[in-house]
Design a protein around this motif. Structure first.
Motif, PDB file in Angstrom:
ATOM      1  N   TRP A 193      41.912  43.601  37.897  1.00 25.31           N
ATOM      2  CA  TRP A 193      42.311  44.103  39.516  1.00 25.31           C
ATOM      3  C   TRP A 193      41.417  43.211  40.294  1.00 25.31           C
ATOM      4  O   TRP A 193      40.219  43.119  40.074  1.00 25.31           O
ATOM      5  CB  TRP A 193      42.129  45.633  39.632  1.00 25.31           C
ATOM      6  N   TYR A 194      41.781  42.487  41.115  1.00 18.67           N
ATOM      7  CA  TYR A 194      41.395  41.486  41.727  1.00 18.67           C
ATOM      8  C   TYR A 194      40.522  42.286  43.092  1.00 18.67           C
ATOM      9  O   TYR A 194      41.348  43.041  43.731  1.00 18.67           O
ATOM     10  CB  TYR A 194      42.167  40.443  42.565  1.00 18.67           C
ATOM     11  N   GLN A 195      39.034  41.914  43.324  1.00 14.42           N
ATOM     12  CA  GLN A 195      38.760  42.728  44.426  1.00 14.42           C
ATOM     13  C   GLN A 195      37.446  41.700  44.926  1.00 14.42           C
ATOM     14  O   GLN A 195      36.978  40.864  44.232  1.00 14.42           O
ATOM     15  CB  GLN A 195      38.201  44.035  44.071  1.00 14.42           C
ATOM     16  N   LYS A 196      37.222  41.891  46.022  1.00 13.33           N
ATOM     17  CA  LYS A 196      36.030  41.062  46.772  1.00 13.33           C
ATOM     18  C   LYS A 196      34.763  41.266  45.996  1.00 13.33           C
ATOM     19  O   LYS A 196      34.153  40.468  45.851  1.00 13.33           O
ATOM     20  CB  LYS A 196      35.906  41.352  48.455  1.00 13.33           C
ATOM     21  N   GLU A 197      34.554  42.294  45.526  1.00 15.09           N
ATOM     22  CA  GLU A 197      33.200  42.703  45.362  1.00 15.09           C
ATOM     23  C   GLU A 197      32.777  41.669  43.877  1.00 15.09           C
ATOM     24  O   GLU A 197      31.281  41.790  43.664  1.00 15.09           O
ATOM     25  CB  GLU A 197      33.036  44.200  44.891  1.00 15.09           C
TER      26      GLU A 197
END
Length: 285
Positions: free
Chosen positions: A67-71
């Motif tokens: 799951w792509y996320q900024k963090e």
């Protein structure tokens, strides 16, 4: 082995590991006939520069696990670090396990990572594109440094994989729409063992694309991996989108699993894709 020898051995190992992760602090080199038109040296700790990067969010492509996320993207000590992590979270887009859309039939998220893109901020037509990076090769890891054309849907917009790695292989590719097979590929593949260096994956390498209206040349450490003839990617003179004669934006990401990445294990996490810099040069006008 004496205690003194042992201490010197430990010191040598520590120094080797330390100095292998020193960022390149020299000013970007000047190439004859080129101007440096854009670069990110990742010199400030914290989040990547929002003037340069947007992010993909969620499950995106290739039935990948992450799951792509900024963090999972951050700058530290002169490097951009994209980190794949083992996590267990609810998929907010889940509908049912029988749903035909793979992004909606997974009830949970098993891994997270980041994909940074310059779409909507920066795009370039032709030039020399460079990235100095150390890539992760743990089981199931799929790092990439690539471009997509700003006009058209894939593959009509054109894709260039300056660097792609999975299952022990380095790839240098281009993809575009063809009349015969819908998607045409020009791909070169190299095993890690082809580089004749047992510690190759533990080092930083310079990935480069030289692109103009006639050709796309893809390199690692000045070794030519693939050369694509741009004219052969054009179906007809009157087509609306010429995939490699239009501006492209950059993507840099660390995927996990999926149709090419292969199986991963708990030991694969965390994995870090460590980028020293990304630079774009264009020929002087």
């Amino acid at each position: 082995m004496t205690s003194t020898t042992f201490r010197f051995l430990i010191l040598a190992i520590v120094l080797a590991l330390t100095f292998s992760f020193i960022p390149n602090q020299e000013k970007p080199p000047k190439y004859k006939g080129y101007d440096l038109v854009w670069n990110d040296e990742f010199a400030v700790d914290g989040a990547p520069d929002k003037k340069n990067w947007n992010y993909e969010i969620g499950f995106m492509r290739n039935q990948e696990e992450q799951w792509y996320q900024k963090e999972n993207a951050y700058c530290k000590a002169g490097f951009l670090i994209i980190e794949a992590r083992k996590e267990n979270k609810v998929n907010p887009n889940f509908i049912s396990k029988s749903h035909q859309d793979w992004t909606k039939n997974r009830d949970s998220i098993k891994a997270t990572s980041s994909c940074l893109i310059t779409q909507g901020k920066h795009a370039w037509q032709y030039g020399r594109f460079e990235m100095r990076a150390q890539i992760p090769i743990a089981k199931g890891m799929w790092p990439a440094f690539w471009t997509l054309g700003i006009k058209g849907n894939w593959p009509a917009n054109g894709e260039i994989d300056i660097m792609e790695y999975y299952t022990g292989k380095i790839l240098a590719n281009a993809a575009w729409k063809s009349k015969e097979s819908n998607t045409a590929w020009d791909s070169s593949t190299f095993k890690l063992s082809d580089f004749k260096d047992n510690s190759w994956a533990d080092k930083f390498h310079l990935w480069r694309m030289d692109w103009d209206a006639e050709s796309i040349k893809l390199y690692v450490d000045n070794q030519l991996l693939n050369e694509i003839n741009v004219q052969q990617t054009i179906q007809s003179k009157d087509q609306n989108i010429i995939p490699f004669q239009q501006p492209h934006y950059l993507l840099v990401n660390l995927a996990v699993g999926g149709i090419n990445g292969g199986d991963y294990t708990a030991a694969s996490f965390p994995s870090k894709y460590i980028i020293d810099y990304i630079r774009v040069y264009q020929k002087k006008k």
